[in-house]
Design a protein around this motif. Structure first.
Motif, short mmCIF file in Angstrom:
data_model
loop_
_atom_site.label_atom_id
_atom_site.label_comp_id
_atom_site.label_asym_id
_atom_site.label_seq_id
_atom_site.Cartn_x
_atom_site.Cartn_y
_atom_site.Cartn_z
N GLY A 123 0.79 -1.22 0.00
CA GLY A 123 0.00 0.00 0.00
C GLY A 123 0.82 1.27 0.00
O GLY A 123 0.27 2.36 -0.19
N ALA A 138 5.66 1.39 7.75
CA ALA A 138 4.28 1.27 8.19
C ALA A 138 4.17 0.04 9.09
O ALA A 138 5.04 -0.85 9.04
CB ALA A 138 3.33 1.14 7.00
N ASN A 205 -2.90 -5.79 5.24
CA ASN A 205 -2.37 -4.43 5.26
C ASN A 205 -3.10 -3.52 4.29
O ASN A 205 -3.40 -2.35 4.59
CB ASN A 205 -0.87 -4.44 4.96
N ARG A 209 -5.53 -0.17 5.05
CA ARG A 209 -5.36 1.12 4.39
C ARG A 209 -6.65 1.58 3.71
O ARG A 209 -7.00 2.76 3.76
CB ARG A 209 -4.22 1.05 3.37
N HIS A 213 -7.70 5.02 5.15
CA HIS A 213 -7.08 6.04 4.32
C HIS A 213 -7.99 6.43 3.16
O HIS A 213 -8.89 5.67 2.81
CB HIS A 213 -5.74 5.54 3.75
N TYR A 216 -7.24 5.24 -3.27
CA TYR A 216 -6.03 5.31 -4.09
C TYR A 216 -6.25 6.14 -5.35
O TYR A 216 -5.29 6.52 -6.03
CB TYR A 216 -5.57 3.90 -4.46
N GLY A 222 0.32 10.46 0.04
CA GLY A 222 0.33 9.65 1.25
C GLY A 222 0.28 10.55 2.47
O GLY A 222 -0.17 11.71 2.39
#
Length: 282
Positions: A123, A138, A205, A209, A213, A216, A222
């Motif tokens: 990621g 991370a 993972n 994300r 988050h 994408y 980021g």
């Protein structure tokens, strides 16, 4: 510049004059660059760096362009984009990876060849060279934890192998981050593991994300700000920004992600000046 153009044509290296830099950057911010050179093999990269050193051309080298913004005005320096693709086993438990390999492609290779220990890179956008230069990390692990040594092009125009100590690693930092030397290859420690186990860790993972988050598909760099360190303890920059009331707020074509306050997102028309001003406000 004409001599350089002749060199690039003779070596059949991809290049473009007066080209927009935005498409090569995850934040999509910057103007035109005088010359963009895209390199697809280590041999071409080494020869190009040697030529530029001898002819005293200044340049900036990029990998995935995932944490970089360029000025809005015409950029005079040469931009090299490293897309060298090689991955091979150097010796037992040591993998040699070209700096232009993407983190995604490395993890795909690792899962196919049962090489574990690097799943924390899942990621993280960009290339291995960029990850090595900024000590990307991370899930409690950083690049410094897996690096054994590296082949570099020095400021004196030489190829040299250096150990991990040469990098001067600190939190999200190394001497290569703003330095004048180039990472060509890195040698990474791995553990033997089952492919299914590696894929499960990568999947977990990525899922984390996606949940915590922004998408994408958004134009981001980021996590934008380093987590500050107080009395040896890292404090979440995202939480501090959220507590300050910035989460979800905007400035011109930039806004702080409502999913995670440490992500600045470009809606499409943001400029270098906007990033400079808004990040200073935050």
């Amino acid at each position: 510049m004409e001599n350089l153009k002749d060199f690039l044509e003779r070596k059949e290296i991809e290049f473009y004059f007066d080209r927009d830099i935005k498409p090569y950057l995850s934040l999509r911010i910057g103007g035109k660059a005088r010359l963009i050179i895209i390199v697809h093999s280590n041999r071409d990269l080494e020869e190009l760096l040697g030529y530029l050193h001898r002819s005293r051309h200044d340049f900036v080298l990029l990998g995935g362009g995932s944490n970089v913004v360029f000025p809005d005005h015409f950029f005079e320096q040469i931009v090299i984009i490293n897309k060298t693709p090689g991955i091979s086993t150097a010796e037992k438990n040591l993998l040699c990876v070209n700096a232009g390999v993407t983190n995604t492609n490395l993890l795909s290779y690792n899962s196919d060849h049962r090489l574990g220990g690097m799943e924390f890179l899942a990621g993280i956008p960009g290339t291995i060279g960029g990850a090595a230069a900024v000590n990307a990390g991370a899930f409690g692990k950083s690049f410094a934890d897996i690096l054994e040594k590296a082949d570099i092009f020095t400021r004196h125009g030489e190829m040299k192998t250096v150990d991990r100590g040469y990098f001067g690693y600190r939190y999200r930092d190394s001497i290569f981050k703003y330095g004048d030397e180039v990472i060509l290859n890195v040698y990474l420690n791995y553990d033997e593991a089952r492919s299914e186990e590696i894929k499960e860790k990568i999947k977990a993972n990525i899922a984390y994300r996606k949940k915590h988050h922004p998408s994408y598909k958004e134009h981001t760099a980021g996590c934008f700000f380093k987590n500050p360190v107080e009395e040896g303890q890292k404090i979440s920059a995202g939480k501090l920004i959220e507590q300050s009331g910035f989460k979800g707020t905007g400035y011109k074509d930039l806004f702080v992600s409502p999913a995670h306050a440490n992500f600045l997102i470009n809606r499409g028309g943001a400029t270098f000046a906007d990033v400079d001003e808004f990040s200073e406000q935050v």
